[in-house]
Enzyme design. Structure first.
Site, PDB file in Angstrom:
ATOM      1  N   ARG A 135      -6.669  -3.147  12.546  1.00  0.00           N
ATOM      2  CA  ARG A 135      -5.460  -3.596  11.496  1.00  0.00           C
ATOM      3  C   ARG A 135      -5.134  -4.057  10.673  1.00  0.00           C
ATOM      4  O   ARG A 135      -6.515  -4.445  10.536  1.00  0.00           O
ATOM      5  CB  ARG A 135      -4.596  -4.137  12.782  1.00  0.00           C
ATOM      6  CG  ARG A 135      -4.146  -5.355  13.735  1.00  0.00           C
ATOM      7  CD  ARG A 135      -4.494  -6.637  12.985  1.00  0.00           C
ATOM      8  NE  ARG A 135      -3.322  -6.569  12.262  1.00  0.00           N
ATOM      9  CZ  ARG A 135      -3.656  -7.315  11.034  1.00  0.00           C
ATOM     10  NH1 ARG A 135      -4.983  -8.464  10.866  1.00  0.00           N
ATOM     11  NH2 ARG A 135      -2.877  -7.618  10.312  1.00  0.00           N
ATOM     12  N   GLY A 136      -4.296  -4.113   9.965  1.00  0.00           N
ATOM     13  CA  GLY A 136      -4.233  -4.731   8.609  1.00  0.00           C
ATOM     14  C   GLY A 136      -5.160  -3.212   8.233  1.00  0.00           C
ATOM     15  O   GLY A 136      -5.611  -3.571   7.767  1.00  0.00           O
ATOM     16  N   ALA A 137      -3.972  -3.918   6.137  1.00  0.00           N
ATOM     17  CA  ALA A 137      -4.424  -2.560   5.970  1.00  0.00           C
ATOM     18  C   ALA A 137      -5.532  -2.109   4.701  1.00  0.00           C
ATOM     19  O   ALA A 137      -6.084  -1.267   5.331  1.00  0.00           O
ATOM     20  CB  ALA A 137      -2.970  -2.188   4.553  1.00  0.00           C
ATOM     21  N   ASP A 176       0.824  -3.475   2.482  1.00  0.00           N
ATOM     22  CA  ASP A 176       0.426  -2.397   3.157  1.00  0.00           C
ATOM     23  C   ASP A 176       0.401  -1.452   2.422  1.00  0.00           C
ATOM     24  O   ASP A 176      -0.300  -0.518   2.339  1.00  0.00           O
ATOM     25  CB  ASP A 176       1.528  -1.706   4.256  1.00  0.00           C
ATOM     26  CG  ASP A 176       0.993  -2.249   5.573  1.00  0.00           C
ATOM     27  OD1 ASP A 176       1.160  -3.605   5.740  1.00  0.00           O
ATOM     28  OD2 ASP A 176      -0.444  -2.337   6.297  1.00  0.00           O
ATOM     29  N   ASN A 218       5.110  -3.979   3.694  1.00  0.00           N
ATOM     30  CA  ASN A 218       4.626  -4.603   4.611  1.00  0.00           C
ATOM     31  C   ASN A 218       5.238  -5.296   5.680  1.00  0.00           C
ATOM     32  O   ASN A 218       6.703  -4.680   6.314  1.00  0.00           O
ATOM     33  CB  ASN A 218       4.730  -6.532   3.703  1.00  0.00           C
ATOM     34  CG  ASN A 218       2.778  -7.167   4.029  1.00  0.00           C
ATOM     35  OD1 ASN A 218       2.594  -7.170   4.697  1.00  0.00           O
ATOM     36  ND2 ASN A 218       3.620  -8.076   4.990  1.00  0.00           N
ATOM     37  N   LYS A 219       4.413  -6.092   6.471  1.00  0.00           N
ATOM     38  CA  LYS A 219       4.763  -6.163   8.005  1.00  0.00           C
ATOM     39  C   LYS A 219       6.729  -6.511   7.890  1.00  0.00           C
ATOM     40  O   LYS A 219       6.990  -6.843   7.461  1.00  0.00           O
ATOM     41  CB  LYS A 219       4.018  -7.396   8.209  1.00  0.00           C
ATOM     42  CG  LYS A 219       4.774  -7.822   9.626  1.00  0.00           C
ATOM     43  CD  LYS A 219       4.515  -6.324  10.834  1.00  0.00           C
ATOM     44  CE  LYS A 219       3.310  -5.510  11.060  1.00  0.00           C
ATOM     45  NZ  LYS A 219       3.083  -4.383  11.578  1.00  0.00           N
ATOM     46  N   GLN A 259       1.068 -10.917  15.087  1.00  0.00           N
ATOM     47  CA  GLN A 259       0.117 -11.020  14.515  1.00  0.00           C
ATOM     48  C   GLN A 259      -0.191 -12.773  13.419  1.00  0.00           C
ATOM     49  O   GLN A 259      -2.015 -13.055  13.521  1.00  0.00           O
ATOM     50  CB  GLN A 259      -0.192 -10.013  13.508  1.00  0.00           C
ATOM     51  CG  GLN A 259      -0.383  -8.855  13.515  1.00  0.00           C
ATOM     52  CD  GLN A 259       0.925  -7.696  13.584  1.00  0.00           C
ATOM     53  OE1 GLN A 259       1.649  -9.056  14.206  1.00  0.00           O
ATOM     54  NE2 GLN A 259       0.725  -6.395  13.530  1.00  0.00           N
ATOM     55  N   ARG A 287      -1.638   5.928  12.146  1.00  0.00           N
ATOM     56  CA  ARG A 287      -0.009   4.957  10.866  1.00  0.00           C
ATOM     57  C   ARG A 287      -0.213   5.531   9.042  1.00  0.00           C
ATOM     58  O   ARG A 287      -0.775   5.629   8.908  1.00  0.00           O
ATOM     59  CB  ARG A 287      -1.498   4.051  10.875  1.00  0.00           C
ATOM     60  CG  ARG A 287      -1.734   3.523  12.109  1.00  0.00           C
ATOM     61  CD  ARG A 287      -1.885   1.306  12.124  1.00  0.00           C
ATOM     62  NE  ARG A 287      -1.003   1.032  12.244  1.00  0.00           N
ATOM     63  CZ  ARG A 287      -0.788  -0.072  12.271  1.00  0.00           C
ATOM     64  NH1 ARG A 287      -1.795  -1.045  11.590  1.00  0.00           N
ATOM     65  NH2 ARG A 287       0.633  -0.916  11.981  1.00  0.00           N
TER      66      ARG A 287
HETATM   67  O1  MRU Z   1       0.341  -3.535  11.785  1.00  0.00           O
HETATM   68  P1  MRU Z   1      -0.794  -3.898  10.821  1.00  0.00           P
HETATM   69  O2  MRU Z   1      -0.830  -5.257  11.928  1.00  0.00           O
HETATM   70  O3  MRU Z   1      -1.840  -3.477  10.917  1.00  0.00           O
HETATM   71  O4  MRU Z   1      -0.136  -4.745  10.125  1.00  0.00           O
HETATM   72  C1  MRU Z   1      -0.668  -5.891   9.166  1.00  0.00           C
HETATM   73  C2  MRU Z   1       0.114  -5.965   7.777  1.00  0.00           C
HETATM   74  O5  MRU Z   1       1.833  -6.207   7.579  1.00  0.00           O
HETATM   75  C3  MRU Z   1      -0.415  -6.731   6.335  1.00  0.00           C
HETATM   76  O6  MRU Z   1       0.207  -7.954   5.962  1.00  0.00           O
HETATM   77  C4  MRU Z   1      -0.838  -6.468   5.359  1.00  0.00           C
HETATM   78  O7  MRU Z   1      -1.261  -4.532   6.459  1.00  0.00           O
HETATM   79  C5  MRU Z   1      -2.128  -6.491   4.166  1.00  0.00           C
HETATM   80  S1  MRU Z   1      -3.220  -7.342   5.390  1.00  0.00           S
HETATM   81  C6  MRU Z   1      -4.752  -7.841   3.907  1.00  0.00           C
END
Ligand code: MRU
Length: 343
Positions: free
Chosen positions: A45-47, A236, A246-247, A195, A88
């Site tokens: 996970r994470g963009a 994201d 973002n999250k 997270q 996603r």
């Molecule tokens: O649902 P996730 O864990 O994939 O969400 C991740 C985030 O929101 C991060 O802040 C974002 O992807 C940036 S990661 C460098």
């Protein structure tokens, strides 16, 4: 630090982030469907990490395609891209990486399927390598914003785990720490999937960077007490007008930061900037299953059975709440993004 996403001997190896911090296990993916499931289930996970994993998933899927002629080979690989793209919806890095992989096919229609398979692996490895380089550059630029002795509030995990390595927001933290600045990170737990609690604290502790875990509802109070000097988060998807997805919970932090006159920085590579999306209103927000909210970390229920639940995975922070966006090409005001990155 154990790599988040790796290509090894014809398999995609993912550090299983659902199991952290309790267990450090590698998920070995031998087909692209396993990669797609891992993205959907937040094992990776994470963009930026999602983008790298998807690119490697395409390369993995292509390896198994039997077609020898270009057109049927391309058709099969495009179908794999579609499946990976359906995992996603919010992180634009996923679609950006898939477009790069599709581009390899479009530019090499004269090549044999054998050569195309090799070129796809090479492109996936390049995407990973470039992400790592961009993060180091983001770190270098962003560290100039952090002063010795400052306390930084972060939300979710925008670290090495969310990228090919080093991290975006946490890349800035790492770079400042490597410069000898005595800093302290406050990590919000990040309900519902935690997270912040599970991943951000874990990776900062691995590097001995001072971190304190707080629940999501503590940020306002800490800001009021003057403990937090700046906020630093990842993204994201950043729309052309500088709105940032973002999250979920990021918007709340940005509003609080504004109320307390604390700078709110976003760190992201150019692969997160989506100039085709005019504003945050057009960014698709992923809705996730109710059980993530009604139980803690897959454990016993914390809400009555059958309760109505909302679980949007992301929110949009309007550009006017963002002090600056830290990219691999420098630090920009949200309003400067479109002109800078269109070039
Ligand atoms: O649902 P996730 O864990 O994939 O969400 C991740 C985030 O929101 C991060 O802040 C974002 O992807 C940036 S990661 C460098």
């Amino acid at each position: 630090m154990i790599p988040t996403v790796e290509w090894k001997e014809g398999t995609v190896r993912l550090l299983d982030q659902r199991l952290l911090p309790g267990r450090v296990e590698i998920l070995e993916c031998r087909d692209y469907q396993t990669v797609a499931d891992a993205i959907r289930e937040l094992r990776v996970r994470g963009a930026p990490a999602i983008g790298v994993a998807a690119a490697m998933g395409v390369a993995l899927g292509a390896e198994a395609v039997q077609e020898a002629e270009f057109m049927p080979f391309q058709k099969a690989v495009l179908a794999i891209c579609d499946e990976l793209g359906a995992t996603r919806p919010t992180a634009v890095n996923l679609f950006w990486a898939l477009e790069r992989m599709k581009g390899v096919l479009a530019e090499n229609s004269h090549c044999s399927a054998f050569d195309l398979k090799r070129l796809l692996v090479e492109e996936a490895l390049r995407i990973r390598q470039e992400d790592l380089a961009m993060n180091h550059s983001i770190g270098k630029h962003g560290a100039s914003l952090i002063e010795d002795g400052q306390c930084i509030l972060t939300h979710c995990n925008a670290g090495a785990l969310a990228t090919a390595g080093y991290g975006t927001a946490l890349g800035v933290v790492r770079a400042a720490w490597e410069q000898g600045k005595k800093i302290h990170v406050y990590a919000e737990e990040t309900r519902p999937v935690l997270q912040g609690a599970r991943l951000t604290t874990w990776e900062l502790m691995q590097d001995q960077i001072p971190v304190t875990l707080i629940t999501d509802n503590m940020a306002g109070s800490l800001m009021r007490e003057g403990v937090i000097h700046l906020c630093l988060v990842g993204a994201d998807r950043i729309a052309a007008n500088g709105d940032v997805a973002n999250k979920i919970g990021t918007y709340t932090v940005a509003v609080l930061a504004k109320a307390h006159k604390i700078p709110f920085f976003v760190a992201a590579p150019s692969s997160t900037i989506d100039l085709a999306t005019p504003s945050g209103d057009q960014i698709p927000i992923e809705q996730r299953p109710a059980h993530e909210v009604t139980s803690l970390n897959g454990g016993s229920p914390i809400a009555p059975k059958g309760v109505h639940v909302l679980n949007p995975a992301f929110d949009v922070t309007p550009a006017d709440l963002v002090t600056a966006i830290i990219t691999e090409r420098g630090i920009f005001k949200p309003s400067e993004l479109a002109a800078t990155f269109r070039l």
